[in-house]
Design an enzyme around this catalytic site. Structure first.
Site, PDB file in Angstrom:
ATOM      1  N   ASN A 185     -26.097 -10.070  -7.569  1.00  0.00           N
ATOM      2  CA  ASN A 185     -26.802 -11.040  -6.699  1.00  0.00           C
ATOM      3  C   ASN A 185     -28.135 -10.944  -6.826  1.00  0.00           C
ATOM      4  O   ASN A 185     -28.758 -11.984  -6.955  1.00  0.00           O
ATOM      5  CB  ASN A 185     -26.236 -10.611  -5.020  1.00  0.00           C
ATOM      6  N   MET A 240     -26.150  -0.960   0.903  1.00  0.00           N
ATOM      7  CA  MET A 240     -25.118  -0.198   1.588  1.00  0.00           C
ATOM      8  C   MET A 240     -25.562   0.920   2.561  1.00  0.00           C
ATOM      9  O   MET A 240     -25.111   1.833   2.994  1.00  0.00           O
ATOM     10  CB  MET A 240     -24.005   0.699   0.549  1.00  0.00           C
ATOM     11  N   ARG A 241     -26.521   0.183   3.333  1.00  0.00           N
ATOM     12  CA  ARG A 241     -27.046   1.102   4.586  1.00  0.00           C
ATOM     13  C   ARG A 241     -27.230  -0.060   5.638  1.00  0.00           C
ATOM     14  O   ARG A 241     -27.472  -1.242   5.600  1.00  0.00           O
ATOM     15  CB  ARG A 241     -28.439   1.783   4.258  1.00  0.00           C
ATOM     16  N   HIS A 252     -22.266 -11.026   2.792  1.00  0.00           N
ATOM     17  CA  HIS A 252     -21.114 -10.352   2.825  1.00  0.00           C
ATOM     18  C   HIS A 252     -19.586 -10.963   2.214  1.00  0.00           C
ATOM     19  O   HIS A 252     -19.487 -12.427   2.118  1.00  0.00           O
ATOM     20  CB  HIS A 252     -20.652 -10.260   4.529  1.00  0.00           C
TER      21      HIS A 252
END
Ligand code: GRF
Length: 221
Positions: free
Chosen positions: A15, A90-91, A114
């Site tokens: 992305n 990923m946090r 998402h």
């Protein structure tokens, strides 16, 4: 206006690459001031370097959430940023971190992509859970981040159809292709017209009244 953004990622960075390519092709009026990753060796770092973008590696291993976020905020604050863009980061961002990036209406200037049609399938296995559930229409969501995970105001969604012969891999690949189109488009729409979303009616009765019945929230930045 041209958007100054920082992109946060943890892995592959496809992305990020779509965003940087859109900028290079003149389709997105933005500048990536910084790519910050929490995982050393994340593919996103190589992609940023290839595009001449500054990078910061801030590993979280061995640190408390607060200690890690203090380092992240310190890196981000070195730049004048209009938005923080989460592209596979990923946090979960704590309310404390988010509070550093609040706009004048109380929303956070943090945008996430998402891999599902929220509010279905929040969490880290969006495509897998949608596929396992057997959805016929799947999709992706770009949304503002709030204090809850995968929950903030929806800026855009795009759908795709699950075909009978889809494997999980082909299903994910189709979704990812849509992500790469949608994310730069949403950012460009913010650069042009500001943030726009339908307010959540159960949360936003007052704002609706203030807006004299309009059902669309807009803000020029
Ligand atoms: C994407 O599927 C994105 O929707 C999710 O994490 C994945 C990141 O992929 N939040 P990449 O690192 O951008 O390739």
């Amino acid at each position: 206006m041209s958007l100054n953004i920082a992109v946060l990622a943890s892995g592959r960075g496809s992305n990020l690459e779509a965003i940087l390519d859109a900028i290079a092709q003149g389709k997105l009026d933005a500048k990536v001031q910084l790519v910050l990753v929490n995982v050393a060796g994340a593919g996103a770092v190589d992609i940023a370097s290839k595009h001449g973008v500054a990078t910061a590696v801030v590993p979280n291993a061995g640190l408390s959430r607060q200690e890690h976020e203090e380092k992240v905020v310190a890196e981000l604050k070195k730049h004048q940023l209009d938005f923080i863009v989460l592209a596979g980061y990923m946090r979960v961002l704590s309310p404390n971190l988010l509070s550093h990036f609040k706009d004048n209406r109380g929303f956070f200037k943090v945008i996430n992509i998402h891999p599902s049609l929220l509010p279905s399938f929040p969490g880290i296995r969006g495509y897998e859970e949608a596929y396992e559930y057997g959805v016929k229409i799947a999709g992706v969501t770009v949304h503002l981040v709030d204090e809850k995970v995968d929950h903030g105001p929806i800026l855009a969604q795009a759908t795709f159809t699950r075909s009978p012969d889809d494997t999980l891999e082909s299903f994910k690949a189709r979704g990812l292709k849509i992500e790469h189109e949608l994310f730069p488009q949403v950012l460009q729409s913010i650069a042009q017209d500001g943030v726009s979303f339908f307010p959540r009616l159960k949360d936003a009765k007052t704002e609706l009244t203030e807006n004299k019945g309009t059902d669309r929230e807009t803000a020029r930045r």
